[in-house]
Write a protein that holds these residues in place. Structure first.
Motif, PDB file in Angstrom:
ATOM      1  N   MET C   1       0.882  -1.163   0.055  1.00  0.00           N
ATOM      2  CA  MET C   1      -0.089   0.133   0.023  1.00  0.00           C
ATOM      3  C   MET C   1       0.815   1.260   0.048  1.00  0.00           C
ATOM      4  O   MET C   1       1.954   1.171   0.218  1.00  0.00           O
ATOM      5  CB  MET C   1      -0.963  -0.100   1.276  1.00  0.00           C
ATOM      6  CG  MET C   1      -0.256   0.681   2.492  1.00  0.00           C
ATOM      7  SD  MET C   1      -1.599   0.615   3.963  1.00  0.00           S
ATOM      8  CE  MET C   1      -1.923  -1.237   4.353  1.00  0.00           C
ATOM      9  N   SER C   2       0.316   2.493  -0.348  1.00  0.00           N
ATOM     10  CA  SER C   2       1.329   3.462  -0.239  1.00  0.00           C
ATOM     11  C   SER C   2       1.202   3.755   1.059  1.00  0.00           C
ATOM     12  O   SER C   2       0.671   3.397   1.891  1.00  0.00           O
ATOM     13  CB  SER C   2       0.407   4.793  -1.188  1.00  0.00           C
ATOM     14  OG  SER C   2       0.726   4.543  -2.512  1.00  0.00           O
ATOM     15  N   LEU C   3       2.217   4.997   1.260  1.00  0.00           N
ATOM     16  CA  LEU C   3       2.413   5.311   2.775  1.00  0.00           C
ATOM     17  C   LEU C   3       1.240   5.954   3.323  1.00  0.00           C
ATOM     18  O   LEU C   3       0.619   6.973   2.879  1.00  0.00           O
ATOM     19  CB  LEU C   3       3.601   6.388   2.649  1.00  0.00           C
ATOM     20  CG  LEU C   3       4.619   6.089   2.089  1.00  0.00           C
ATOM     21  CD1 LEU C   3       5.933   6.887   1.839  1.00  0.00           C
ATOM     22  CD2 LEU C   3       5.420   4.442   2.701  1.00  0.00           C
ATOM     23  N   ALA C   4       0.930   5.716   4.545  1.00  0.00           N
ATOM     24  CA  ALA C   4      -0.317   6.341   5.254  1.00  0.00           C
ATOM     25  C   ALA C   4       0.037   7.690   5.742  1.00  0.00           C
ATOM     26  O   ALA C   4      -0.932   8.376   5.641  1.00  0.00           O
ATOM     27  CB  ALA C   4      -0.640   5.391   6.428  1.00  0.00           C
ATOM     28  N   HIS C   5       1.279   7.934   6.002  1.00  0.00           N
ATOM     29  CA  HIS C   5       1.634   9.312   6.340  1.00  0.00           C
ATOM     30  C   HIS C   5       1.686  10.119   5.272  1.00  0.00           C
ATOM     31  O   HIS C   5       2.057   9.761   3.893  1.00  0.00           O
ATOM     32  CB  HIS C   5       3.075   9.242   7.202  1.00  0.00           C
ATOM     33  CG  HIS C   5       3.313  10.635   7.525  1.00  0.00           C
ATOM     34  ND1 HIS C   5       2.987  11.261   8.414  1.00  0.00           N
ATOM     35  CD2 HIS C   5       4.436  11.261   7.029  1.00  0.00           C
ATOM     36  CE1 HIS C   5       3.471  12.561   8.515  1.00  0.00           C
ATOM     37  NE2 HIS C   5       4.515  12.333   7.695  1.00  0.00           N
ATOM     38  N   GLU C   6       1.148  11.381   5.435  1.00  0.00           N
ATOM     39  CA  GLU C   6       1.164  12.263   4.130  1.00  0.00           C
ATOM     40  C   GLU C   6       2.378  13.321   4.338  1.00  0.00           C
ATOM     41  O   GLU C   6       2.359  13.856   5.538  1.00  0.00           O
ATOM     42  CB  GLU C   6      -0.196  13.082   4.191  1.00  0.00           C
ATOM     43  CG  GLU C   6      -1.012  12.122   3.735  1.00  0.00           C
ATOM     44  CD  GLU C   6      -2.720  12.810   3.476  1.00  0.00           C
ATOM     45  OE1 GLU C   6      -2.898  13.852   3.731  1.00  0.00           O
ATOM     46  OE2 GLU C   6      -3.645  11.827   3.353  1.00  0.00           O
ATOM     47  N   ILE C  39      12.040   5.567   3.085  1.00  0.00           N
ATOM     48  CA  ILE C  39      10.939   5.049   2.883  1.00  0.00           C
ATOM     49  C   ILE C  39      10.322   3.955   3.896  1.00  0.00           C
ATOM     50  O   ILE C  39       9.116   4.206   4.124  1.00  0.00           O
ATOM     51  CB  ILE C  39      10.586   4.534   1.492  1.00  0.00           C
ATOM     52  CG1 ILE C  39      11.029   5.528   0.465  1.00  0.00           C
ATOM     53  CG2 ILE C  39       9.323   4.075   1.171  1.00  0.00           C
ATOM     54  CD1 ILE C  39      10.276   6.852   0.100  1.00  0.00           C
ATOM     55  N   ARG C  43       7.135   4.364   6.521  1.00  0.00           N
ATOM     56  CA  ARG C  43       6.170   3.225   6.160  1.00  0.00           C
ATOM     57  C   ARG C  43       5.951   2.743   7.712  1.00  0.00           C
ATOM     58  O   ARG C  43       4.636   2.506   8.157  1.00  0.00           O
ATOM     59  CB  ARG C  43       6.538   2.317   5.266  1.00  0.00           C
ATOM     60  CG  ARG C  43       5.338   1.232   4.943  1.00  0.00           C
ATOM     61  CD  ARG C  43       5.818   0.109   4.266  1.00  0.00           C
ATOM     62  NE  ARG C  43       6.129   0.380   2.878  1.00  0.00           N
ATOM     63  CZ  ARG C  43       5.693   0.656   1.773  1.00  0.00           C
ATOM     64  NH1 ARG C  43       4.289   0.665   1.809  1.00  0.00           N
ATOM     65  NH2 ARG C  43       6.129   0.900   0.510  1.00  0.00           N
TER      66      ARG C  43
END
Lengths: 779, 154, 297
Positions: C1-6, C39, C43
């Motif tokens: 999944m993409s990173l939950a943090h923005e 990364i 993550r």
């Protein structure tokens, strides 16, 4: 021997093009459109605790979160052999990582962010983190109600203890056996837990549509078993549950039965019209799927000076984890077979399944036999040493022969154990070990024999549909899974042989329980044998239809007809050649312009009607719980750096009796692959938990599997073929067996090289170096 | 959201992405490129390998925004015209079982053979030491590659 | 999944832009070059930056310059570039050895030497080489520049001497004439693995020595006691044994998931003995593959 066209040939895998072109579809490769929801699990941080309160208020505020479910929303219990698991924890958690609930959101990122905001309040309870502690009379009980859990009739839990099942096997008179012995050796061996590490993590997507029909796409070895357990747990009719299983990115037992797949299935029933996806992270793959059980094995063995084993007492205490619905059958299987591949007159086996506050143990390639054989085959080697008999010779003397009585009284099937032992020993020049040129290095030889039977219910069955197409290509509909072993290709070879159709003209699609007929599960190394028989029967059925049509139209007796090169031919009329594609769908036109025949569709099934688990629970005598054993042996030359403990596998030979290798290259593929997986459990891997039951290495950085640089220098795969009388073309399974000899073989080679005996796994370079150092210091 | 453009399998592509979107996910979920697989999301397993300007990299450790104006090649791009000799060899030697690691391994070896058409066994092992395979025991993979270097026999 | 943090993302063309953003955001901005550690850290929630500053377009940070006997390795230079670089192969063998042991091909194609030292983990494979070559870490802030000797760089596990508003622009190492080096790493696997122990050894002329280690103390370090003992002496079996006897005064290992303290203590002796013997061979022109020294394939 009969000359076959496709059987015994290295036919190109029929899934090759899919897999090397990038076309192969795995569950996560399927697009589910706009109505897709993502689930993330709320997991226990405690090994043993009561759940006092779950506060989801902050999590619900995360943008994109749709709903949050916990144990109070679902009370469903499930399990394969014993119903001891819940979809979500009910008031009590029993291991770190256990699912307490799930956040469902429109994006996976929102679901993950929200999970971090769920607050769970626990009241910690005492935890037991190993089986020996859990067996103590004052140990906290994980399942006080264990004796009331629904289960198969061959499980025997002990009320008021942590014992979920106790398999006892008794043969002969142990006391007399030991009295006859000249040498008696007693010791304890231990094996930790291991993880399967399939490259694809567990994943399932479930959709409950507005008509009340449940469809689940899952990465699974067991589509029909999943359908059955979903239907059972959810109270749905089997016809309303559909399981679709595309390619599976590795199984090794970890994707058998049902683990996390039930979660999206259950969630979907409350989220009508949506598809709900749950994909495990690599960490979850380590913490909340089946793990290989740990074991402590106590062995006492006696033998006479001429090398006959007179008595064996084998007690195995299994760390089976918090839920044992599948793992207890591992314990059961070993409890029947812990004599190893030897004929011993006096045997006592106790295989004890113990609940602990660790993740659920379950099936793992080898189904307990690797763990059992580490102790037993180490012990065999040491017995031989004490008797001053060559250990290979000692194995030859005691090796079980066809017709010999197993520990539970059934007769041993035809098998070539002696041949395997001889060939493995010869391949590495047993007894003449090379000498290292490097003075810091020393070479040892190791040996191990093995056996394993499929562990399955007595009525586990397979079935097959076979459809001819207009051009006489075939679609074969079966429900075993090609988890990499090459099952689809082998089934195509079997059908192709009987129908004279090249396997490349046969398509075997991955299962869909709505379309494909019943198969129990792809486990136990039994599908080549079981499903192979079903496919053979389906092909025979189709052939019979073809011959009967030819007889009807052309009046040749059925018994002079045969199939060759995709055509019907006649032994008495060499001019008669009718290509299959002329009639297998459209039928045959007769003189008056009418047609006879029609689409040829074969149907076949197989169930081992001789199998039975009905036995005396105190002795295991009386039943026929195992359909047959596959046997083999392996040997290696191991070079050890005496100072660093680093080991180099110079040459490894593994001989296995495949009955009939339907595709020898695929058998060799199982040998190179299985062997490395086995070697990894000795040399590198183990799951390490801290004192709170938390796994310390839940990633591929520190639970690392071997890389391309960690393979043996030379592997010699040896195929022995003593046909299995009830196997398709004589075949029996070999998939799991190839990892069985690895651990004891290494331990035995280390003792040969360095004179030290290591009795616990793993045997890392560190352990070898430090043990050797300690031993040297003593001298 | 930012629109980025880059070459994907020799075709220009544009796609809207957020900074926190990972290349692997954008390829799979927004561009329909499914051959790179997710195995660990930490760079440990190599299943997500793609070629970035010809070099094998981990698409799980790269932000989609980073590849603006670069070239990405996946197995789809390699397979489009016809199978490569390497892919043919993988079929012949059964160099895969479940098939999950195969796309990554084929790309890693494609880079190796591009740079060095006659690698030694040691160089072959080094090139895929970061691509984990649980099924094959790697030997059939070595055999396939060695068959192309003129050094191998079956 | 993409990173939950923005977070926000910026890819400046000039160093000054990057520095001014760094000054503005401080530790809420992270520098992105290879991203192989960064990364993963985002993550897994270890880092929660507001801004990522991607420095890969800043040309001066991509330099790999050789002049005046000094190699300047810009922050964007990857391990793959270093491994393929002839200057490194010829003049900085110890660094070359170390680079080859880091990660795998796919990681080395992205991961940078600068990123590696900024992670400052105890098991940092590149550190013994940089310590032996007495590398300088070039740091820039808005309107300021400084060079930090690598021995002052590592403060504690995962903590470096870099200030919040600074960016590492590169690392420089000076050629040491008539020197022979080796990096020996012990891992659990022959393939990619984090170090259980690592030793770098540099012999200058025939009587000067530098030793440094990683994964054996909270931070990578030079082994000055051993150097003091050895300096001025020719390498022989007696000296090697005396050097080994000093190991306990140099390292302070722990037990972790990768091995025990006891093994680290013990294996350091073997590593040092074999390393010194190998260096002797290297100085006489023999090819030595350091990976094979400890029994790896």
């Amino acid at each position: 021997m009969k000359d076959y066209k496709y059987i015994g040939k290295n036919v190109t895998r029929i899934d090759a093009l899919d897999k090397i072109s990038g076309a192969a579809t795995f569950v996560d490769d399927i697009d589910f459109g706009a109505n897709l929801l993502y689930a993330e699990l709320i997991e226990s941080t405690e090994a043993s605790a009561l759940i006092k309160k779950i506060d989801i208020s902050a999590a619900m505020k995360v943008k994109g979160v749709y709903k949050i479910f916990t144990g109070k929303d679902f009370h469903n219990r499930f399990g394969l052999y014993m119903k001891d698991r819940y979809v979500f924890a009910q008031e009590r958690v029993r291991f770190v990582g256990e699912q307490i609930g799930a956040v469902v959101a429109f994006t996976p990122e929102a679901a993950k962010s929200a999970v971090a905001l769920v607050k769970v309040e626990y009241e910690p309870l005492p935890a037991v983190l190993n089986q020996m502690d859990a067996l103590q009379s004052d140990a906290p009980l994980l399942h006080p109600e264990v004796e009331n859990y629904p289960r198969v009739p061959w499980f025997y839990p002990k009320a008021g203890t942590n014992i979920a099942h106790w398999r006892k096997t008794r043969k002969g008179d142990l006391g007399k056996g030991f009295a006859k012995a000249d040498v008696i050796l007693e010791d304890t061996y231990s094996v930790p837990r291991y993880a399967h590490c399939a490259l694809e993590t567990h994943i399932a997507v479930a959709k409950f549509d507005h008509s009340g029909r449940l469809t689940v796409w899952s990465s699974s070895q067991s589509p029909h078993t999943q359908r059955h357990l979903f239907a059972e747990a959810l109270g749905l009719s089997h016809k309303d549950v559909r399981v679709i299983t595309p390619y599976v990115g590795g199984g090794f037992g970890g994707k058998a039965g049902v683990t996390m797949e039930i979660i999206p299935a259950v969630l979907a029933t409350q989220l009508k019209g949506y598809a709900v996806k749950l994909r495990y992270s690599r960490e979850q793959e380590f913490t909340n799927t089946y793990q290989r059980l740990g074991v402590v094995a106590k062995i006492k063995m006696g033998a006479t000076k001429d090398g006959r084993i007179t008595a064996l007492e084998h007690k195995l205490y299994w760390d089976a984890g918090a839920y044992v619905e599948y793992g207890a059958n591992v314990v059961n299987a070993v409890g029947l077979s812990a004599s190893g591949p030897y004929c011993i007159d006096n045997v006592s086996i106790d295989s004890v399944c113990v609940y602990t506050n660790l993740p659920p143990g379950g099936p793992y390639r080898g189904f307990g036999y690797s763990e059992m054989l580490f102790g037993l085959e180490s012990h065999i080697s040491r017995m031989a040493q004490q008797l001053n008999i060559d250990e290979v010779e000692f194995r030859r003397i005691n090796a079980i022969k066809p017709g010999d009585e197993t520990a539970y009284g059934a007769k041993m099937n035809p098998s070539g154990l002696q041949d395997c032992i001889d060939k493995a020993a010869a391949a590495i020049n047993w007894g003449k070990k090379p000498v290292s040129e490097d003075p810091t290095k020393v070479i040892g030889q190791g040996f191990a024999a093995f056996w394993k039977a499929p562990a399955m219910p007595p009525n586990a069955s397979s079935s097959a549909f076979l459809k001819f197409n207009e051009d006489a290509t075939i679609n074969l509909l079966i429900s075993g899974m090609d988890i990499g072993q090459g099952y689809q290709t082998v089934m195509a070879q079997i059908a192709g042989e009987i129908l004279s159709v090249p396997p490349a003209k046969i398509r075997v699609e991955t299962p869909d329980t709505d379309r494909n007929p019943y198969e129990w599960q792809t486990v136990a190394s039994h599908i080549t044998w079981s499903c192979g028989n079903a496919v053979k029967n389906a092909a025979l059925d189709a052939r019979e239809q073809i011959f009967s049509l030819i007889h009807r139209v052309y009046h040749y007796p059925v018994d002079v007809l045969y199939l060759e090169d995709e055509a019907v031919k006649c032994k008495t009329d060499s001019a008669f050649i009718l290509p299959l594609q002329n009639f297998v769908v459209d039928g045959i036109m007769t003189e008056d312009g009418t047609f006879k025949g029609g689409p040829v569709n074969g149907c076949g099934m197989f169930m081992p009607e001789f199998s039975s688990t009905k036995d005396n629970p105190e002795t295991s005598q009386g039943g026929h719980p195992n359909v047959h054993y596959t046997v083999g042996a392996a040997a290696l030359n191991l070079e050890i750096d005496k100072e660093t403990g680093k080991m180099k596998l110079l040459k490894v030979a593994l001989a296995i009796d495949a009955g009939k290798a339907i595709n020898p290259d695929l058998v060799r593929g199982q040998i190179t692959g299985g062997l490395l997986q086995g070697l990894a459990t000795v040399l590198y891997e183990d799951m390490r938990f801290n004192e709170k039951g938390k796994l310390l290495n839940p990633n591929l950085t520190d639970y690392k599997i071997p890389t391309a640089k960690d393979v043996p220098e030379e592997i010699i795969p040896i195929i022995v073929e003593v046909p299995q009388p009830d196997g398709p073309f004589g075949a029996r399974g070999i998939g799991e067996h190839t990892m069985l000899p690895a651990a004891p073989m290494i331990a035995n080679a280390i003792e040969d090289a360095l004179g030290i005996r290591i009795k616990s796994l793993p045997i890392t370079a560190e352990k070898v170096a430090l043990t050797f150092l300690q031993e040297k210091a003593k001298q | 959201m930012k629109e980025i453009s880059f070459m994907l399998n020799d075709e220009p592509r544009n796609v809207q992405v957020e900074p926190n979107e990972i290349l692997l996910d954008v390829l799979r979920n927004k561009l329909g490129i499914k051959s790179p697989k997710c195995g660990c999301e930490r760079g440990d397993c190599g299943a997500c390998t793609v070629l970035l300007d010809g070099k094998a990299v981990r698409s799980c450790l790269i932000l989609a925004v980073e590849v603006e104006n670069h070239n990405i090649t996946t197995l789809e791009g390699i397979s489009r015209a016809k199978l490569s000799a390497l892919q043919e060899a993988f079929m012949e030697f059964n160099s895969f079982q479940c098939g999950y690691c195969a796309p990554g391994i084929i790309l890693a070896v494609t880079e190796l053979l591009e740079k060095n058409p006659h690698p030694s066994l040691e160089e072959i092992k080094e090139s895929i030491a970061g691509n984990l395979c649980r099924c094959t025991g790697y030997t059939p993979i070595f055999d396939a590659i060695m068959s192309l270097t003129g050094k191998g026999t079956k | 999944m993409s990173l939950a943090h923005e977070f926000a993302y910026y890819k400046p063309l000039r160093l000054e832009e990057a520095l001014s953003l760094k000054q503005q955001y401080g530790n809420k901005a992270n520098i992105l070059a290879g991203g192989t550690d960064l990364i993963v850290n985002i993550r897994e929630g270890v880092l929660k930056p507001d801004l990522l500053i991607d420095i890969k377009r800043i040309k001066e940070l991509s330099q790999l310059n050789w002049g005046n006997d000094t190699l300047f390795i810009g922050s964007n230079v990857t391990f793959a570039e270093l491994i393929e670089n002839e200057v490194v192969q010829k003049n900085f063998v110890l660094l070359h050895d170390a680079c080859k042991t880091i990660g795998s091909t796919g990681i080395r194609a992205r991961a940078t030497l600068t990123g590696n030292i900024c992670s400052a983990v105890p098991s940092l494979d590149s550190a013994p080489a940089l310590l032996c070559y007495e590398a300088m870490i070039h740091c820039a802030g808005t309107g300021s520049k400084r060079e930090i000797p690598v021995r002052e760089w590592f403060l504690s596990p995962r903590k470096t001497a870099l200030q919040e508003d600074e960016i590492v622009t590169g690392i420089s190492i000076k050629r040491i004439p008539d020197s022979y080096g080796i990096y020996i790493k012990l891992g659990r696997y022959s393939g990619e693995d984090l170090a259980q122990a690592g030793w770098g050894i540099l012999m200058i002329g025939d009587k000067q020595y530098r030793f440094a280690h990683c994964a054996l103390s909270p931070i990578p370090k030079r082994a000055y006691h051993i150097e003091d003992l050895c300096n001025g002496n020719s390498l022989n079996a007696d000296l090697i044994e005396k050097a080994i006897a000093l190991i306990p005064s140099e390292i302070n290992p722990i037990t972790d998931i990768r091995c025990t303290q006891k093994y680290r203590m013990y294996i350091s002796e073997i590593m040092l003995r074999r390393g010194l013997m190998a260096i002797q061979k290297r100085s006489s022109g023999k090819y030595i593959e350091p990976r094979k020294l400890m029994g790896d394939v």
